[in-house]
Design a protein around this motif. Structure first.
Motif, mmCIF file in Angstrom:
data_model
loop_
_atom_site.group_PDB
_atom_site.id
_atom_site.type_symbol
_atom_site.label_atom_id
_atom_site.label_comp_id
_atom_site.label_asym_id
_atom_site.label_seq_id
_atom_site.Cartn_x
_atom_site.Cartn_y
_atom_site.Cartn_z
ATOM 1 N N TRP A 2 34.749 31.662 85.704
ATOM 2 C CA TRP A 2 33.607 31.819 84.783
ATOM 3 C C TRP A 2 33.789 30.761 83.528
ATOM 4 N N LEU A 3 34.966 30.060 83.254
ATOM 5 C CA LEU A 3 35.114 29.372 82.145
ATOM 6 C C LEU A 3 34.907 27.771 82.651
ATOM 7 N N ARG A 51 29.027 30.736 79.016
ATOM 8 C CA ARG A 51 30.487 30.038 79.199
ATOM 9 C C ARG A 51 31.142 29.531 77.836
#
Length: 267
Positions: free
Chosen positions: A165-166, A174
């Motif tokens: 997700w990063l 984000r």
């Protein structure tokens, strides 16, 4: 059901089924199994997932014919309401772990009545570690009752979050998650949402964040967390849907509030 609290009896039945299903999964690991991709190459399903879900579906429909069933692999028809008693089941949560390491995956079973969580079971198959709860009766790991989870500040917390997700440019929140990850004491990723929710309930993690989960990923964990004073919502702090995918934030109450207010809403 003979007890005043019939959900205790249903929980005992469910636990027995989970242990039986786990034995079948372990036996399947001794042979070969088919692996397929679903929505994308990293969204895996095996014939063991499907056979395990069928096992639960047949158990539920034969023992409780008036109950409804919602599972990841589509064994039953899709539900559009939560009237009556609904079993929400992920036969193998952490299929990628199951395929690649044959370790660190779980069976997740949540039983809800008119949308209210009554029974939650998360079973780490290979570690033989069962987390379970019945509404109003507390939560347990094996036979040890879990304590009310303690509060923690952001900089003292260890939080579960998937690193993907990063790094995905189009991932929602984000930037907010990058700030959170920089500020917490530590970050972990175990590859099984059900287990990470169980770890929050047991105090092994202070919080857990995901940008997309389905009801079968978190139904059982929702019941567990309710019994130990945890908070579980969407990432924006709203009520979770038990019929549609959602973002998710689970944590002790103070950490949950801090993440929503200081990072997601930016107040």
């Amino acid at each position: 059901m003979t007890r005043e609290n019939k959900w205790i009896d249903i929980g005992e039945v469910a636990k027995a089924w989970v242990v039986e299903a786990a034995q079948q999964i372990k036996q399947a690991l001794e042979g070969t199994f088919n692996v397929e991709a679903k929505s994308n190459p990293d969204d895996l399903v095996t014939d063991v997932d499907r056979s395990t879900e069928r096992f639960f579906y047949e158990k539920v429909t034969s023992h409780f014919p008036k109950h409804h069933f919602l599972g990841e692999e589509g064994t039953a028809e899709k539900l559009d309401r939560l009237d009556g008693t609904v079993w929400i089941i992920d036969p193998i949560d952490g299929t990628m772990n199951f395929v690649h390491s044959q370790y660190h995956f779980a069976i997740s079973v949540g039983v809800f009545h008119d949308g209210v969580g009554k029974v939650g079971i998360i079973y780490d198959v290979m570690n033989d570690e069962m987390f379970y709860a019945v509404q109003g009766e507390g939560a347990y790991v094996r036979d040890t009752k879990l304590k009310t989870i303690t509060t923690s500040s952001v900089n003292e917390s260890v939080v579960g979050v998937n690193a993907r997700w990063l790094v995905e440019q189009r991932a929602p929140f984000r930037g907010e998650l990058e700030r959170l990850v920089r500020d917490v004491r530590g970050v972990r990723s175990f590859g099984s949402a059900a287990l990470e929710l169980a770890y929050v309930a047991a105090g092994r993690l202070d919080g857990y964040v995901s940008l997309k989960l389905s009801p079968w990923d978190y139904a059982a964990g929702k019941v567990l967390l309710a019994e130990v004073g945890g908070t579980i919502t969407t990432l924006q702090g709203e009520e979770l849907s038990l019929l549609e995918p959602s973002t998710l934030l689970a944590a002790n109450s103070s950490l949950h509030s801090a993440i929503v207010d200081q990072y997601i809403k930016g107040e």
